[in-house]
Motif scaffolding. Sequence first.
Motif, PDB file in Angstrom:
ATOM      1  N   SER A   1      40.750  40.321  41.645  1.00 60.30           N
ATOM      2  CA  SER A   1      40.554  39.477  40.453  1.00 60.30           C
ATOM      3  C   SER A   1      39.102  39.034  40.406  1.00 60.30           C
ATOM      4  O   SER A   1      38.354  39.192  41.384  1.00 60.30           O
ATOM      5  CB  SER A   1      41.487  38.256  40.493  1.00 60.30           C
ATOM      6  OG  SER A   1      41.258  37.496  41.672  1.00 60.30           O
ATOM      7  N   ASN A   2      38.699  38.512  39.288  1.00 62.21           N
ATOM      8  CA  ASN A   2      37.302  38.127  39.113  1.00 62.21           C
ATOM      9  C   ASN A   2      36.904  37.029  40.086  1.00 62.21           C
ATOM     10  O   ASN A   2      37.574  35.994  40.193  1.00 62.21           O
ATOM     11  CB  ASN A   2      37.067  37.652  37.678  1.00 62.21           C
ATOM     12  CG  ASN A   2      36.971  38.828  36.711  1.00 62.21           C
ATOM     13  OD1 ASN A   2      36.124  39.688  36.867  1.00 62.21           O
ATOM     14  ND2 ASN A   2      37.855  38.856  35.720  1.00 62.21           N
ATOM     15  N   VAL A   3      35.806  37.277  40.806  1.00 62.61           N
ATOM     16  CA  VAL A   3      35.195  36.289  41.698  1.00 62.61           C
ATOM     17  C   VAL A   3      33.700  36.336  41.425  1.00 62.61           C
ATOM     18  O   VAL A   3      33.084  37.407  41.550  1.00 62.61           O
ATOM     19  CB  VAL A   3      35.480  36.601  43.176  1.00 62.61           C
ATOM     20  CG1 VAL A   3      34.768  35.589  44.073  1.00 62.61           C
ATOM     21  CG2 VAL A   3      36.968  36.603  43.453  1.00 62.61           C
ATOM     22  N   PRO A   4      33.084  35.240  41.037  1.00 63.28           N
ATOM     23  CA  PRO A   4      31.660  35.246  40.697  1.00 63.28           C
ATOM     24  C   PRO A   4      30.819  35.837  41.827  1.00 63.28           C
ATOM     25  O   PRO A   4      30.989  35.501  42.994  1.00 63.28           O
ATOM     26  CB  PRO A   4      31.347  33.763  40.461  1.00 63.28           C
ATOM     27  CG  PRO A   4      32.653  33.168  40.052  1.00 63.28           C
ATOM     28  CD  PRO A   4      33.697  33.903  40.826  1.00 63.28           C
ATOM     29  N   ASN A   5      29.925  36.781  41.463  1.00 64.50           N
ATOM     30  CA  ASN A   5      29.007  37.453  42.388  1.00 64.50           C
ATOM     31  C   ASN A   5      29.715  38.279  43.461  1.00 64.50           C
ATOM     32  O   ASN A   5      29.073  38.747  44.399  1.00 64.50           O
ATOM     33  CB  ASN A   5      28.075  36.451  43.075  1.00 64.50           C
ATOM     34  CG  ASN A   5      27.110  35.803  42.103  1.00 64.50           C
ATOM     35  OD1 ASN A   5      26.639  36.460  41.170  1.00 64.50           O
ATOM     36  ND2 ASN A   5      26.830  34.533  42.298  1.00 64.50           N
TER      37      ASN A   5
END
Length: 596
Positions: A191-195
Motif C-alpha cells: 500500500s502507499n507509504v510516503p517515500n
Amino acid sequence: MALRTKTALLVGLLFLLHTWGVKAQVKVEMEDRVEVTLGTAAEIPCLYTTDDGFGGLIIEWFYLDPAGKQHRIYFQDPTMRIEETNSQFTGRIKVDVTPSQGSGQVLLRVLETRLGDEVDFICLVKSLTDGNDQGKTQLRVFEKPAHPIIKSVDKDIWFNNEEPVKIGSCEAKNGYPRPNITWYKDNTPLSNVPNEVSVVSQVATGSSGLFSVESELSLKVVKEDQGSEFYCEVNYQIIGGFGMLESEKKKIRVSYPSDEVNLWVKSPKRDIKEGDTVEFECLGNGNPQPLVTFRNREMVELNAINNVLELRNVSRLDSGLYECVTTHIETFEEVVGNTTLFVNYLEPADVSPEETLTLSQGADLNQSCNALSSLKTHTVWMKNGVKVATGNILSLRDVVYDMAGTYECMVTVPQLVGMETSAAFQLIVEGSPEISEPQSTSLEQAVESTVVLTCRARGNPRPTITWRSAGSLVDSQSNVTEDGVLSWVNVKVSSDLNVSCHASNTNGNVETLYSIKARGSGVIIAVLIICLLLLAILGSVLYFLYKKGKICGRSGKQDLTKEKTSRDNIVVEMKSDNTEEAVLLAVNGDKKSGDQ
C-alpha cells in the motif's frame, strides 16, 4: 365494436363502485435487488395479493433514470396490454402474469441486458376499486474483467535511489463494475507509504461502458529485493459476491556493489596433490557479479575466465596465498577475498644401501626404502608380484638362492588415492652349487637300451657340470637356464653301472650318483631252471605211475612178497651252456652214479 362495449361496461362499473365508496386492499412484494451477468436475461418478479373479488387489475411497470425521473415501460388492464415504444427497453421486455385466487405474480423479463439497464424497476398494481400498491427492485449488471497483464521493468534497478522507482504496471480490462488492483511482493500486499511505496491507478471507460484499470507500482529498492516476486491481484464483483484474478509473478533485478568477496577452491573437493588441476572460484555479494582479478602470493596477476582461475599440473611450489580483487564502483576501493592453497607431495622412493646387493648364502640383509611426503605413507615390499613384507625396512635372515631376485618397494599415501611411488633393488646370492634332486637315482633298464640322465644345478658363480662313469668322463650336453644349468647324458646299458653328476664353482662342488641295474641273461636262466623243475616233477609222477602199473601194459596187481623199494629215485640231467657238465638232481632220494 365489441371492445368498445367492454370498455364502456368496465368504466361504468368502476364509476359505480367509486360512487358506492368500495375500495379493495392490494399488497405488492418485490426483491430488493436482482443481479445478472451482462448480456443475459434478467427476471424481476412482482408478487401481489388483493381482496378485490371482481378479479380486475391494472398493472404498470416503470424505471427510474439516474436523475430520479420515472418512466413507464408497460401497461396492462383487463382489456389491453401496452408496451411503451419510446423507452430504452422497447423490444427487449416481456411481462407474464400468473393470477391466482386473491394473489398472483407479475414477472418482468429484460432480454439481453446492457450496462444502462442497471436501474430501479417499479411494479404498480391497482384494483378496480382504487386500491393499489407498488414495489421496487434494483437491477445490477456484472461483467468479469479479462485476466490481468503485468509488465515489469526489464532493466536492472539501482538499489540506492533517493525515491521510489517504477517496478512495473498491471492492467485489468473490460470489467463492470470497476475492478480494483492490489500489488503484492512475496505474497505481502503493498500500500502507499510516503517515500517508500507508491501505487497509482488509472481508470478508463470504453465505448461499451466497461471499465479498464491500469495500476503502476513504484518502490524504493533495497538489496533484499533482489529476486523478490511481484504480482498484482484484481478484485471484482460477481453475482452473489466477489471474484479474484492473479497475474503471473515477476522478479526484478536489483543492482548493488559488492562489499564482500569470497574465494575458494572449486575443485577438486579433496586434499590436493602434485599433478592435479585446481580451479578457484571468486564471487562477490554484489549484483550483477563484478569482474575480479586473481593474484598469487607474489602479487602477480593470473588469467581467469568468468571469475574462475585454473591451475594445471600443480606442484608444491604453487602452495601459498591467493587473492581475488574487485573495485567498488562508487568509492573505487578494492574489495579482496583470499584463500590458502596447499599442494601435498610424495617424492620418488629411494632404496639403500644399494640398488644391487651381492650376499653369500646364510648372510643377513636389512634394506630400507624411503620417500619424503607431506602426508603419512604406507610401504609394501613385493617380489614377483607377491607381497613379502610391509614397512620401510626389508629384513632377510640366512639368505638362500630362492631369496635372490628383484624386490620392489611401493610407497602409497592412504589419505590420497593415486599418490604413490616405487623403487627396486636386485639381490644376488653367492655360494657353492646345489643340485636339484631327481625323482629317482636308482634305475632299472633293459640290456642294450639307452637311458637319458639329467642333472640340474644352480650356484653363484654359475656351476660347471661334468659326468663320470667307472672313473671316466662321459660326453654330455648343457643349457643355461634362468636359475642355473641343465645338463644331460645318453647312457647305453650293457651291464649294471653307476653314473655320477658333478657340479662345481669357485665356492665348492657337489655330486649326485645314479645307479643303473641291467635286466637281461639272468632272467633267462631263471626261467630255464623253473622249466626244468617242472619237467622233473612231471618225470617223477610218470615213474610213479609206471611202478604202479598204471601205464605201459603192466598189471595193476603188485607182488606183495617182493621187497618194496624204500624210496623211489628220480634223476634229472641238466646241462649247463657254460660248463657242458651233466647235473643230476635227485628228487626224494640220494644222488646216484649210475642208471636205475
